[in-house]
Design an enzyme around this catalytic site. Structure first.
Site, PDB file in Angstrom:
ATOM      1  N   GLY A 126     -56.013 -37.343 -64.464  1.00 24.56           N
ATOM      2  CA  GLY A 126     -56.679 -38.536 -64.976  1.00 24.56           C
ATOM      3  C   GLY A 126     -57.568 -39.271 -63.999  1.00 24.56           C
ATOM      4  O   GLY A 126     -58.615 -39.791 -64.377  1.00 24.56           O
ATOM      5  N   ARG A 144     -61.149 -37.029 -71.951  1.00 24.06           N
ATOM      6  CA  ARG A 144     -61.289 -37.499 -70.569  1.00 24.06           C
ATOM      7  C   ARG A 144     -62.735 -37.787 -70.203  1.00 24.06           C
ATOM      8  O   ARG A 144     -63.017 -38.569 -69.300  1.00 24.06           O
ATOM      9  CB  ARG A 144     -60.759 -36.434 -69.589  1.00 24.06           C
ATOM     10  CG  ARG A 144     -59.262 -36.203 -69.661  1.00 24.06           C
ATOM     11  CD  ARG A 144     -58.832 -35.352 -68.465  1.00 24.06           C
ATOM     12  NE  ARG A 144     -57.538 -34.722 -68.646  1.00 24.06           N
ATOM     13  CZ  ARG A 144     -56.369 -35.306 -68.398  1.00 24.06           C
ATOM     14  NH1 ARG A 144     -56.327 -36.545 -67.984  1.00 24.06           N
ATOM     15  NH2 ARG A 144     -55.234 -34.653 -68.592  1.00 24.06           N
ATOM     16  N   GLU A 189     -55.372 -44.347 -58.985  1.00 18.61           N
ATOM     17  CA  GLU A 189     -54.775 -44.040 -60.285  1.00 18.61           C
ATOM     18  C   GLU A 189     -55.706 -44.489 -61.403  1.00 18.61           C
ATOM     19  O   GLU A 189     -56.469 -45.438 -61.246  1.00 18.61           O
ATOM     20  CB  GLU A 189     -53.433 -44.779 -60.435  1.00 18.61           C
ATOM     21  CG  GLU A 189     -52.211 -43.899 -60.272  1.00 18.61           C
ATOM     22  CD  GLU A 189     -51.994 -42.919 -61.427  1.00 18.61           C
ATOM     23  OE1 GLU A 189     -52.964 -42.474 -62.065  1.00 18.61           O
ATOM     24  OE2 GLU A 189     -50.831 -42.593 -61.683  1.00 18.61           O
ATOM     25  N   ASP A 190     -55.617 -43.799 -62.523  1.00 15.52           N
ATOM     26  CA  ASP A 190     -56.388 -44.215 -63.696  1.00 15.52           C
ATOM     27  C   ASP A 190     -55.729 -45.414 -64.366  1.00 15.52           C
ATOM     28  O   ASP A 190     -56.374 -46.418 -64.644  1.00 15.52           O
ATOM     29  CB  ASP A 190     -56.544 -43.048 -64.681  1.00 15.52           C
ATOM     30  CG  ASP A 190     -55.237 -42.286 -64.943  1.00 15.52           C
ATOM     31  OD1 ASP A 190     -54.156 -42.736 -64.498  1.00 15.52           O
ATOM     32  OD2 ASP A 190     -55.300 -41.237 -65.600  1.00 15.52           O
ATOM     33  N   PHE A 197     -52.188 -47.255 -76.411  1.00 16.54           N
ATOM     34  CA  PHE A 197     -52.537 -45.968 -75.815  1.00 16.54           C
ATOM     35  C   PHE A 197     -54.045 -45.824 -75.803  1.00 16.54           C
ATOM     36  O   PHE A 197     -54.701 -45.919 -76.828  1.00 16.54           O
ATOM     37  CB  PHE A 197     -51.891 -44.808 -76.572  1.00 16.54           C
ATOM     38  CG  PHE A 197     -51.940 -43.532 -75.780  1.00 16.54           C
ATOM     39  CD1 PHE A 197     -50.978 -43.265 -74.818  1.00 16.54           C
ATOM     40  CD2 PHE A 197     -52.982 -42.629 -75.954  1.00 16.54           C
ATOM     41  CE1 PHE A 197     -51.045 -42.109 -74.048  1.00 16.54           C
ATOM     42  CE2 PHE A 197     -53.054 -41.469 -75.188  1.00 16.54           C
ATOM     43  CZ  PHE A 197     -52.084 -41.214 -74.232  1.00 16.54           C
ATOM     44  N   VAL A 198     -54.596 -45.630 -74.608  1.00 14.04           N
ATOM     45  CA  VAL A 198     -56.052 -45.581 -74.469  1.00 14.04           C
ATOM     46  C   VAL A 198     -56.529 -44.216 -73.971  1.00 14.04           C
ATOM     47  O   VAL A 198     -55.765 -43.463 -73.365  1.00 14.04           O
ATOM     48  CB  VAL A 198     -56.561 -46.696 -73.516  1.00 14.04           C
ATOM     49  CG1 VAL A 198     -56.371 -48.063 -74.134  1.00 14.04           C
ATOM     50  CG2 VAL A 198     -55.861 -46.625 -72.152  1.00 14.04           C
ATOM     51  N   ASP A 222     -48.777 -47.674 -66.541  1.00 11.75           N
ATOM     52  CA  ASP A 222     -48.109 -48.059 -67.789  1.00 11.75           C
ATOM     53  C   ASP A 222     -46.683 -48.496 -67.446  1.00 11.75           C
ATOM     54  O   ASP A 222     -46.451 -49.655 -67.097  1.00 11.75           O
ATOM     55  CB  ASP A 222     -48.157 -46.872 -68.751  1.00 11.75           C
ATOM     56  CG  ASP A 222     -47.553 -47.180 -70.109  1.00 11.75           C
ATOM     57  OD1 ASP A 222     -47.081 -48.320 -70.302  1.00 11.75           O
ATOM     58  OD2 ASP A 222     -47.528 -46.300 -70.975  1.00 11.75           O
ATOM     59  N   ASP A 232     -56.574 -39.010 -71.092  1.00  8.19           N
ATOM     60  CA  ASP A 232     -56.580 -38.051 -72.197  1.00  8.19           C
ATOM     61  C   ASP A 232     -55.555 -38.372 -73.263  1.00  8.19           C
ATOM     62  O   ASP A 232     -54.584 -39.108 -73.031  1.00  8.19           O
ATOM     63  CB  ASP A 232     -56.241 -36.663 -71.656  1.00  8.19           C
ATOM     64  CG  ASP A 232     -54.761 -36.543 -71.245  1.00  8.19           C
ATOM     65  OD1 ASP A 232     -54.324 -37.338 -70.393  1.00  8.19           O
ATOM     66  OD2 ASP A 232     -54.059 -35.682 -71.799  1.00  8.19           O
TER      67      ASP A 232
HETATM   68  P1  IMP Z   1     -46.578 -44.482 -66.083  1.00  9.01           P
HETATM   69  O1  IMP Z   1     -45.732 -43.597 -65.213  1.00  9.01           O
HETATM   70  O2  IMP Z   1     -45.886 -44.825 -67.374  1.00  9.01           O
HETATM   71  O3  IMP Z   1     -47.103 -45.696 -65.363  1.00  9.01           O
HETATM   72  O4  IMP Z   1     -47.797 -43.613 -66.562  1.00  9.01           O
HETATM   73  C1  IMP Z   1     -48.748 -43.208 -65.681  1.00  9.01           C
HETATM   74  C2  IMP Z   1     -49.523 -42.009 -66.179  1.00  9.01           C
HETATM   75  O5  IMP Z   1     -49.357 -41.776 -67.576  1.00  9.01           O
HETATM   76  C3  IMP Z   1     -50.998 -42.266 -65.968  1.00  9.01           C
HETATM   77  O6  IMP Z   1     -51.418 -41.803 -64.709  1.00  9.01           O
HETATM   78  C4  IMP Z   1     -51.624 -41.525 -67.112  1.00  9.01           C
HETATM   79  O7  IMP Z   1     -51.879 -40.181 -66.745  1.00  9.01           O
HETATM   80  C5  IMP Z   1     -50.586 -41.551 -68.209  1.00  9.01           C
HETATM   81  N1  IMP Z   1     -50.837 -42.660 -69.169  1.00  9.01           N
HETATM   82  C6  IMP Z   1     -50.206 -43.851 -69.238  1.00  9.01           C
HETATM   83  N2  IMP Z   1     -50.704 -44.617 -70.226  1.00  9.01           N
HETATM   84  C7  IMP Z   1     -51.699 -43.882 -70.790  1.00  9.01           C
HETATM   85  C8  IMP Z   1     -52.628 -44.148 -71.865  1.00  9.01           C
HETATM   86  O8  IMP Z   1     -52.657 -45.203 -72.510  1.00  9.01           O
HETATM   87  N3  IMP Z   1     -53.495 -43.141 -72.135  1.00  9.01           N
HETATM   88  C9  IMP Z   1     -53.528 -41.956 -71.450  1.00  9.01           C
HETATM   89  N4  IMP Z   1     -52.692 -41.678 -70.442  1.00  9.01           N
HETATM   90  C10 IMP Z   1     -51.779 -42.633 -70.111  1.00  9.01           C
HETATM   91 MG    MG Z   2     -52.239 -38.117 -68.258  1.00 10.69          MG
END
Ligand code: IMP
Ligand code: MG
Length: 174
Positions: A41, A162, A96-97, A149-150, A100, A156
């Protein structure tokens, strides 16, 4: 699936990355900056942010997996590709992208701190608000977005979208 409402336009992203790039340039002057992009991402943010940092920096990448083809976190973080470089004594900036649950970042930071970098900070384009997560120290944040969810700008859904130049909500099933 369809592309839903646009949350952050390409122009807004460009302006924000200008600001973040300037801040990073000021903060890392004279340091040994290694930008670490989290694949897949973050590759778009990494490319666009790093070109706004006016310093002789280096790149590395890690690939982790926390989601399958789902829109919910599995709670399991796996390293699919580790860094090529040793980071001991270096100034590491994770790119990081989106953040969440913060699970991915939490795991990564713990994992990288063991390797004794001189410093470890995080730059994220997006962070979701209203999420019950452990406190995270993210130094450079682009945009706070609602808990939806974006897709786009590196993000993606099941591997797609992407390449969108903006960030949008994932639309409903047709
Ligand atoms: P986390 O571990 O829940 O903070 O999620 C982190 C990873 O999940 C990010 O680096 C993304 O690759 C993916 N992710 C989290 N939220 C989204 C979203 O809304 N759309 C797409 N990918 C997401
Ligand atoms: Mg991802």
């Amino acid at each position: 699936m369809k592309i839903g409402k646009v949350l952050v336009t390409a122009d807004e992203i460009a302006a924000k990355l200008d600001e973040m790039g300037k801040a990073i340039t000021n903060d890392y002057r004279g340091k040994d900056l290694l930008m670490v992009g989290i694949l897949k991402g973050a590759f778009v943010v990494m490319a666009d942010l790093s070109r706004r940092v006016d310093l002789p920096l280096e790149f590395d990448f890690m690939a982790v997996s926390s989601y399958g083809a789902s829109t919910k976190t599995s709670g399991v973080v796996r390293i699919l590709k580790d860094l090529d470089e040793e980071i001991e004594g270096r100034d590491v900036l994770i790119v990081e992208d989106i953040i969440d649950s913060g699970l991915t970042l939490n795991y990564l930071m713990k994992n990288l701190l063991v390797r004794k970098p001189a410093s470890l900070e995080v730059a994220a384009l997006l962070i979701k608000d209203g999420v019950d997560r452990r406190p995270l120290d993210v130094k450079y944040v682009g945009f706070h977005i609602p808990r939806e969810f974006v897709i786009g700008y590196g993000l993606d859904y099941a591997g797609k979208y992407r390449n969108l130049p903006y960030v949008a909500v994932l639309g409903d099933e047709d």
